[in-house]
Motif scaffolding. Sequence first.
Motif, short mmCIF file in Angstrom:
data_model
loop_
_atom_site.label_atom_id
_atom_site.label_comp_id
_atom_site.label_asym_id
_atom_site.label_seq_id
_atom_site.Cartn_x
_atom_site.Cartn_y
_atom_site.Cartn_z
N ALA A 35 4.06 12.15 15.21
CA ALA A 35 4.38 11.15 16.24
C ALA A 35 5.32 10.08 15.69
N PHE A 36 5.06 9.60 14.48
CA PHE A 36 5.96 8.62 13.86
C PHE A 36 7.38 9.19 13.73
N SER A 37 7.46 10.49 13.45
CA SER A 37 8.77 11.12 13.24
C SER A 37 9.61 11.17 14.51
N ARG A 38 9.00 10.90 15.66
CA ARG A 38 9.75 10.87 16.92
C ARG A 38 10.47 9.54 17.13
N ALA A 39 10.13 8.54 16.31
CA ALA A 39 10.79 7.23 16.48
C ALA A 39 10.98 6.55 15.13
N PRO A 40 11.59 7.23 14.15
CA PRO A 40 11.69 6.64 12.80
C PRO A 40 12.58 5.41 12.74
N ALA A 45 8.02 -2.60 9.45
CA ALA A 45 7.63 -2.54 8.04
C ALA A 45 6.23 -1.99 7.89
N GLN A 46 5.31 -2.42 8.77
CA GLN A 46 3.92 -1.95 8.70
C GLN A 46 3.83 -0.47 9.08
N ASP A 47 4.60 -0.05 10.09
CA ASP A 47 4.63 1.37 10.46
C ASP A 47 5.12 2.21 9.28
N SER A 48 6.18 1.74 8.63
CA SER A 48 6.74 2.47 7.49
C SER A 48 5.73 2.58 6.36
N LEU A 49 4.97 1.51 6.15
CA LEU A 49 3.94 1.53 5.11
C LEU A 49 2.83 2.52 5.45
N ARG A 69 10.03 2.56 0.38
CA ARG A 69 11.27 1.82 0.26
C ARG A 69 11.69 1.23 1.62
N GLU A 70 11.53 2.04 2.67
CA GLU A 70 11.86 1.55 4.01
C GLU A 70 11.00 0.35 4.37
N SER A 71 9.72 0.42 4.05
CA SER A 71 8.82 -0.69 4.35
C SER A 71 9.27 -1.96 3.64
N ALA A 72 9.63 -1.82 2.36
CA ALA A 72 10.06 -2.98 1.59
C ALA A 72 11.35 -3.56 2.15
N LYS A 73 12.28 -2.70 2.57
CA LYS A 73 13.55 -3.18 3.10
C LYS A 73 13.36 -3.95 4.40
N LYS A 74 12.36 -3.57 5.19
CA LYS A 74 12.17 -4.18 6.50
C LYS A 74 11.32 -5.44 6.46
N GLU A 75 10.69 -5.71 5.33
CA GLU A 75 9.88 -6.91 5.22
C GLU A 75 10.75 -8.15 5.13
N GLU A 76 10.29 -9.24 5.75
CA GLU A 76 11.04 -10.50 5.66
C GLU A 76 11.00 -11.05 4.24
N SER A 77 9.86 -10.96 3.60
CA SER A 77 9.74 -11.33 2.19
C SER A 77 8.98 -10.21 1.50
N LEU A 78 9.46 -9.81 0.35
CA LEU A 78 8.95 -8.63 -0.32
C LEU A 78 7.50 -8.84 -0.77
#
Length: 372
Positions: A35-40, A45-49, A69-78
């Motif tokens: 299901a996640f793969s239908r809207a990557p 950030a939380q979804d990616s994690l 890596r995607e989760s980290a990139k999408k976070e406002e602060s690492l």
Amino acid sequence: NLEKFLKNFPDEKGAWLSYARLLEKTGLETEAINAFSRAPDICTAQDSLILADLFFRKKLWAQASRWYRESAKKEESLSTKPLIGLLRVSLKEKDEDQAETLALALEKTHPGTIDSTELKEDIANLLRRRRLADLLEADVSTNEKGVTALAHALLYGSPKTEEAVVSSGAKLPNTPTIPGVPAQYLPESTTMDSPVIEDPLIPFNLADAFAIPAEEENEMSSLEKSRMAYLNSSYSEALFHAREALKANPSDAEAWRSSSQAHFQMGEETEAEMTILEAIRHNPFDLETRMDYLRIARETLNSRRYLVELEKAKEIFPESTEILWELARRYHLVEKMPVTASILYREVMKIAPEGSALHEQSKMELLKLKSL
């Protein structure tokens, strides 16, 4: 409901995300990944994690790494969660260079983080093994068990001070202090919002940890390709890649296990049994492999033989609630031996956390037996 809505509106990405989150919460991991793969592209950030954790549990290291890596990139602060995830992947892939780099970078910006996880011992051993000469030069005891103290010595040298003490619990201090380490030896900031601090002692900083080329990031081993194909219900393809992995390493227990799973899904029970037994031969104390064997044995062995296999499994894994539960149910419903079943249900209750589904179900079964 969402499932019916998505049948009528299959391109509604927001609904797919909501559905994926619901599936993950209910424990339907494979369905959640799909299901996640239908809207990557709209994953938060939380979804990616969450997706990274799902891939990690499926032992798909390359995909897990990508989504951490995607989760980290999408976070406002690492934050530390995706970084700890990447560290876990590095250990699983036996990439010690990457593991050391991430560990030192983490301890530089968020001291004490690793000591609050189950990775503490593995990382401490890794640092002692790879950087022993540097630790001895810094006058640090080789018996030091804390990652924070070892990393501090490697990053800044070891001042003449009392041995660092790291307490249990959360290790994300809001002030630049670590028990036993003078403040003047710490980085300027140790909070969650700390900027990345560059240092020549670290091969590259945390930002560089996410700059792996896309082709390297997406490169999967034959075993990972097999697991991914299995998740997509492409069982012939899963078997092909598992066999490719076995050509490279005939002793790879996970590749034998993947072969068995593919055979079983294709209805080839004899082949499934043969290959899972080979997996057990190469890794006899892996619970997941043993559970796979028991699922196959339930279909291929007669009742008496299957019971014998369950008893053997209990001897090897006496703390496994899954095996204890299956054995209790067998004695209760098939063998009609309520006393033995009651003993086993009580064993499940001792091990399973109070309030968990298995604990409560065992309690209910005991009440049923008492009322007979």
